[in-house]
Design an enzyme around this catalytic site. Structure first.
Site, mmCIF file in Angstrom:
data_model
loop_
_atom_site.group_PDB
_atom_site.id
_atom_site.type_symbol
_atom_site.label_atom_id
_atom_site.label_comp_id
_atom_site.label_asym_id
_atom_site.label_seq_id
_atom_site.Cartn_x
_atom_site.Cartn_y
_atom_site.Cartn_z
ATOM 1 N N GLY A 11 28.149 16.350 27.004
ATOM 2 C CA GLY A 11 28.527 15.071 27.317
ATOM 3 C C GLY A 11 29.029 14.515 25.815
ATOM 4 O O GLY A 11 29.369 13.257 25.842
ATOM 5 N N ARG A 15 31.202 8.260 26.558
ATOM 6 C CA ARG A 15 30.713 6.987 25.796
ATOM 7 C C ARG A 15 29.183 7.228 25.970
ATOM 8 O O ARG A 15 28.892 6.851 24.151
ATOM 9 C CB ARG A 15 30.409 5.615 26.635
ATOM 10 C CG ARG A 15 32.478 5.468 26.618
ATOM 11 C CD ARG A 15 32.306 4.646 28.275
ATOM 12 N NE ARG A 15 33.196 4.012 28.751
ATOM 13 C CZ ARG A 15 34.214 4.914 29.116
ATOM 14 N NH1 ARG A 15 33.752 6.409 29.872
ATOM 15 N NH2 ARG A 15 35.362 5.281 29.438
ATOM 16 N N MET A 16 28.086 7.823 26.391
ATOM 17 C CA MET A 16 26.925 8.383 26.337
ATOM 18 C C MET A 16 26.660 9.418 24.973
ATOM 19 O O MET A 16 26.104 9.093 23.804
ATOM 20 C CB MET A 16 26.411 8.145 28.091
ATOM 21 C CG MET A 16 26.226 7.028 28.048
ATOM 22 S SD MET A 16 25.488 5.957 27.422
ATOM 23 C CE MET A 16 23.510 6.565 27.282
ATOM 24 N N THR A 97 22.876 12.322 34.450
ATOM 25 C CA THR A 97 24.414 12.023 34.723
ATOM 26 C C THR A 97 23.937 11.171 36.404
ATOM 27 O O THR A 97 23.249 11.734 37.570
ATOM 28 C CB THR A 97 24.553 13.461 35.042
ATOM 29 O OG1 THR A 97 25.147 14.148 33.307
ATOM 30 C CG2 THR A 97 26.129 13.709 36.080
ATOM 31 N N ASN A 122 18.150 5.432 35.521
ATOM 32 C CA ASN A 122 19.162 4.637 34.459
ATOM 33 C C ASN A 122 18.241 4.232 33.791
ATOM 34 O O ASN A 122 16.877 4.062 34.196
ATOM 35 C CB ASN A 122 19.425 3.399 35.876
ATOM 36 C CG ASN A 122 20.290 2.330 34.955
ATOM 37 O OD1 ASN A 122 19.395 1.610 33.756
ATOM 38 N ND2 ASN A 122 20.687 1.264 35.758
ATOM 39 N N PHE A 123 18.267 4.741 32.170
ATOM 40 C CA PHE A 123 17.882 4.494 31.437
ATOM 41 C C PHE A 123 16.855 3.474 31.511
ATOM 42 O O PHE A 123 15.505 3.581 29.852
ATOM 43 C CB PHE A 123 18.043 5.911 30.399
ATOM 44 C CG PHE A 123 17.857 7.537 30.365
ATOM 45 C CD1 PHE A 123 16.246 7.836 30.226
ATOM 46 C CD2 PHE A 123 18.634 7.973 31.199
ATOM 47 C CE1 PHE A 123 15.863 9.369 30.129
ATOM 48 C CE2 PHE A 123 18.290 9.292 31.810
ATOM 49 C CZ PHE A 123 17.024 9.491 30.979
ATOM 50 N N HIS A 152 30.295 -2.580 36.712
ATOM 51 C CA HIS A 152 31.131 -1.121 35.425
ATOM 52 C C HIS A 152 32.481 -0.778 34.803
ATOM 53 O O HIS A 152 33.207 -1.611 35.527
ATOM 54 C CB HIS A 152 30.412 0.054 36.256
ATOM 55 C CG HIS A 152 29.207 0.641 36.615
ATOM 56 N ND1 HIS A 152 28.543 0.116 37.234
ATOM 57 C CD2 HIS A 152 28.040 0.339 35.293
ATOM 58 C CE1 HIS A 152 26.713 0.646 37.721
ATOM 59 N NE2 HIS A 152 26.941 1.051 35.919
ATOM 60 N N HIS A 153 32.420 -0.908 34.661
ATOM 61 C CA HIS A 153 33.691 -0.514 33.757
ATOM 62 C C HIS A 153 34.806 0.810 34.289
ATOM 63 O O HIS A 153 34.069 1.688 35.363
ATOM 64 C CB HIS A 153 33.469 0.001 32.200
ATOM 65 C CG HIS A 153 33.081 1.267 32.395
ATOM 66 N ND1 HIS A 153 33.800 3.053 32.657
ATOM 67 C CD2 HIS A 153 31.116 2.168 32.421
ATOM 68 C CE1 HIS A 153 32.741 3.590 32.411
ATOM 69 N NE2 HIS A 153 31.164 2.923 32.252
ATOM 70 N N LYS A 156 34.776 4.671 35.162
ATOM 71 C CA LYS A 156 33.555 5.585 35.847
ATOM 72 C C LYS A 156 33.779 6.318 36.890
ATOM 73 O O LYS A 156 34.747 5.251 37.935
ATOM 74 C CB LYS A 156 32.440 4.315 36.250
ATOM 75 C CG LYS A 156 31.256 4.714 36.918
ATOM 76 C CD LYS A 156 29.929 3.610 36.890
ATOM 77 C CE LYS A 156 28.602 3.928 37.482
ATOM 78 N NZ LYS A 156 28.159 5.362 37.150
ATOM 79 N N GLY A 162 24.717 5.513 40.644
ATOM 80 C CA GLY A 162 23.676 6.311 40.761
ATOM 81 C C GLY A 162 22.331 5.221 41.202
ATOM 82 O O GLY A 162 21.427 5.093 41.723
HETATM 83 N N1 LIG Z 1 21.021 7.163 33.466
HETATM 84 C C1 LIG Z 1 21.733 6.537 32.542
HETATM 85 O O1 LIG Z 1 20.772 5.344 32.194
HETATM 86 C C2 LIG Z 1 23.396 6.385 32.509
HETATM 87 C C3 LIG Z 1 23.835 4.861 31.559
HETATM 88 C C4 LIG Z 1 24.992 5.248 31.148
HETATM 89 C C5 LIG Z 1 26.123 6.445 32.687
HETATM 90 N N2 LIG Z 1 25.609 6.590 32.986
HETATM 91 C C6 LIG Z 1 25.738 8.171 33.578
HETATM 92 O O2 LIG Z 1 26.267 9.039 32.495
HETATM 93 C C7 LIG Z 1 27.097 9.859 32.487
HETATM 94 C C8 LIG Z 1 28.321 10.083 31.734
HETATM 95 O O3 LIG Z 1 28.877 8.723 31.642
HETATM 96 P P1 LIG Z 1 29.569 8.146 30.187
HETATM 97 O O4 LIG Z 1 29.802 6.278 30.107
HETATM 98 O O5 LIG Z 1 29.484 8.435 29.174
HETATM 99 O O6 LIG Z 1 31.008 8.961 30.604
HETATM 100 P P2 LIG Z 1 32.313 9.453 29.799
HETATM 101 O O7 LIG Z 1 32.520 8.219 29.469
HETATM 102 O O8 LIG Z 1 33.153 9.374 31.521
HETATM 103 O O9 LIG Z 1 31.962 11.011 29.523
HETATM 104 C C9 LIG Z 1 31.422 11.883 30.200
HETATM 105 C C10 LIG Z 1 31.865 12.939 29.100
HETATM 106 O O10 LIG Z 1 31.177 13.863 30.042
HETATM 107 C C11 LIG Z 1 32.845 14.799 29.502
HETATM 108 N N3 LIG Z 1 32.584 16.532 30.135
HETATM 109 C C12 LIG Z 1 33.445 17.062 31.211
HETATM 110 N N4 LIG Z 1 32.744 17.757 31.578
HETATM 111 C C13 LIG Z 1 32.044 19.230 30.505
HETATM 112 C C14 LIG Z 1 31.483 19.792 30.504
HETATM 113 N N5 LIG Z 1 31.368 21.003 31.199
HETATM 114 N N6 LIG Z 1 30.989 20.946 29.074
HETATM 115 C C15 LIG Z 1 31.049 18.813 28.533
HETATM 116 N N7 LIG Z 1 31.252 17.927 28.622
HETATM 117 C C16 LIG Z 1 31.652 17.967 30.152
HETATM 118 C C17 LIG Z 1 33.432 14.234 29.731
HETATM 119 O O11 LIG Z 1 34.404 14.892 28.658
HETATM 120 P P3 LIG Z 1 35.919 14.640 28.413
HETATM 121 O O12 LIG Z 1 36.165 13.321 27.716
HETATM 122 O O13 LIG Z 1 36.578 16.240 27.895
HETATM 123 O O14 LIG Z 1 36.743 14.467 29.727
HETATM 124 C C18 LIG Z 1 33.121 13.112 28.683
HETATM 125 O O15 LIG Z 1 33.303 12.821 27.946
HETATM 126 C C19 LIG Z 1 28.268 9.595 33.872
HETATM 127 O O16 LIG Z 1 27.439 10.283 35.241
HETATM 128 C C20 LIG Z 1 27.322 8.188 34.327
HETATM 129 O O17 LIG Z 1 27.653 7.023 34.989
HETATM 130 C C21 LIG Z 1 23.613 7.081 33.439
#
Ligand SMILES: NC(=O)c1ccc[n+]([C@@H]2O[C@H](COP(=O)([O-])OP(=O)(O)OC[C@H]3O[C@@H](n4cnc5c(N)ncnc54)[C@H](OP(=O)(O)O)[C@@H]3O)[C@@H](O)[C@H]2O)c1
Length: 270
Positions: A11, A15-16, A97, A122-123, A152-153, A156, A162
């Site tokens: 991923g 953003r993350m 995720t 959530n970390f 959230h933004h 999302k 989650g």
């Molecule tokens: N646990 C925590 O503390 C926490 C904090 C923040 C976010 N999150 C979660 O973490 C996840 C990511 O958040 P985010 O804000 O970074 O979202 P994001 O900006 O949408 O990033 C997700 C990334 O995953 C990529 N992706 C999709 N399919 C993939 C694959 N098969 N192989 C590799 N990469 C792939 C997407 O690629 P493309 O751009 O090419 O589509 C995108 O770049 C979400 O589920 C969010 O809810 C958790």
């Protein structure tokens, strides 16, 4: 000096993923050996900037790469392949995720039989403490209405978040209720009054909000609100990296953020 722990980011384009890559560029105790993006991503084959000389984004983990930890922040659709890769290559799995379902949560348990696994919705350390406070309040005020609002933004993909669901599960567990029975995920089209044990959810998606959660306990004439606001996603990234460093070399099993930081998040695991 202890050798740097090799890690892969799944991923990496997100953003993350980008936060994690940037922060890893500032550390010398971990090194990135793979920055994995979606097949067909415009970043596939493109150099990873800042602090990772010679590293290209890639859609698969090449056989000559040997990460000790796979850090996954992607989406629920991509999650299965990431976990399967970690199991097949015997790599410790750290994932934040969200939007994963019961089948995927069970897969985490199965994977933990062969590799170390840490998943957290959530970390943030603040959310870990909020989770504990929510459980206390739910237990102390069993008859008060509980509602959970999150924001959230606008990009999302899953809702409610989650984290909101984990907080709701805390409330239900503290009250001896079955979350799947008492959770009311959306009121749209609802034509019945609020049931006493219901846990209602409200969702906002707007602009660049990093993450806000409000847990309300209300009765006649008074109300408590427990609020957490994240303003910088680096808090999640830093904590995920601390977890990844801690997971390197662990034996197979299921771990939680509390194992890493010493706070009992009471529900931060799936
Ligand atoms: N646990 C925590 O503390 C926490 C904090 C923040 C976010 N999150 C979660 O973490 C996840 C990511 O958040 P985010 O804000 O970074 O979202 P994001 O900006 O949408 O990033 C997700 C990334 O995953 C990529 N992706 C999709 N399919 C993939 C694959 N098969 N192989 C590799 N990469 C792939 C997407 O690629 P493309 O751009 O090419 O589509 C995108 O770049 C979400 O589920 C969010 O809810 C958790």
């Amino acid at each position: 000096m202890t050798p740097a722990v090799p890690v892969a980011i799944h991923g990496a384009a997100g953003r993350m993923g980008q936060s994690i890559l940037r922060l890893l560029g500032e550390r010398d105790d971990m090194s990135v050996v793979a920055a994995m993006v979606r097949a067909g991503s415009v970043l596939d084959g493109i150099a990873v900037p800042a602090g990772h000389p010679g590293l290209l984004h890639a859609s698969s983990l090449h056989d000559d790469r040997h990460p000790q930890v796979l850090i996954d922040f992607s989406n629920a659709a991509a999650f299965d392949a990431a976990l399967e890769l970690a199991v097949r290559r015997r790599i410790a799995f750290v994932s934040g995720t969200t939007g994963i379902d019961a089948r995927q949560r069970a897969a985490l348990d199965r994977a933990a039989a062969t590799i170390p696994v840490l998943w957290s919705a959530n970390f943030s350390l603040g959310i870990a403490l909020l989770s504990r406070l929510v459980a206390q309040a739910a237990k102390a005020l069993p008859d008060w209405d509980c509602e959970i609002a999150e924001a959230h933004h606008s990009a999302k993909e899953d809702a409610p978040s989650g984290t909101a669901l984990v907080l709701g599960r805390e409330v239900a567990a503290a009250r001896g209720e079955d979350f799947d029975v008492v959770a009311h995920l959306s009121r749209a089209g609802s034509d019945t009054a609020r049931a006493p044990s219901e846990i209602g959810f409200a969702v906002t998606r707007a602009g660049d909000i990093v993450g806000e959660h409000t847990v309300v306990f209300a009765t006649q004439g008074e109300r408590i609100e427990l609020v957490h606001r994240a303003t910088d996603r680096d808090i999640f990234a830093r904590s995920a990296l601390a977890a990844a460093r801690w997971m390197a070399g662990r034996s197979a099993g299921r771990y939680t953020l509390s194992d890493v930081v010493g706070i009992d998040p009471a529900g931060a695991s799936a």
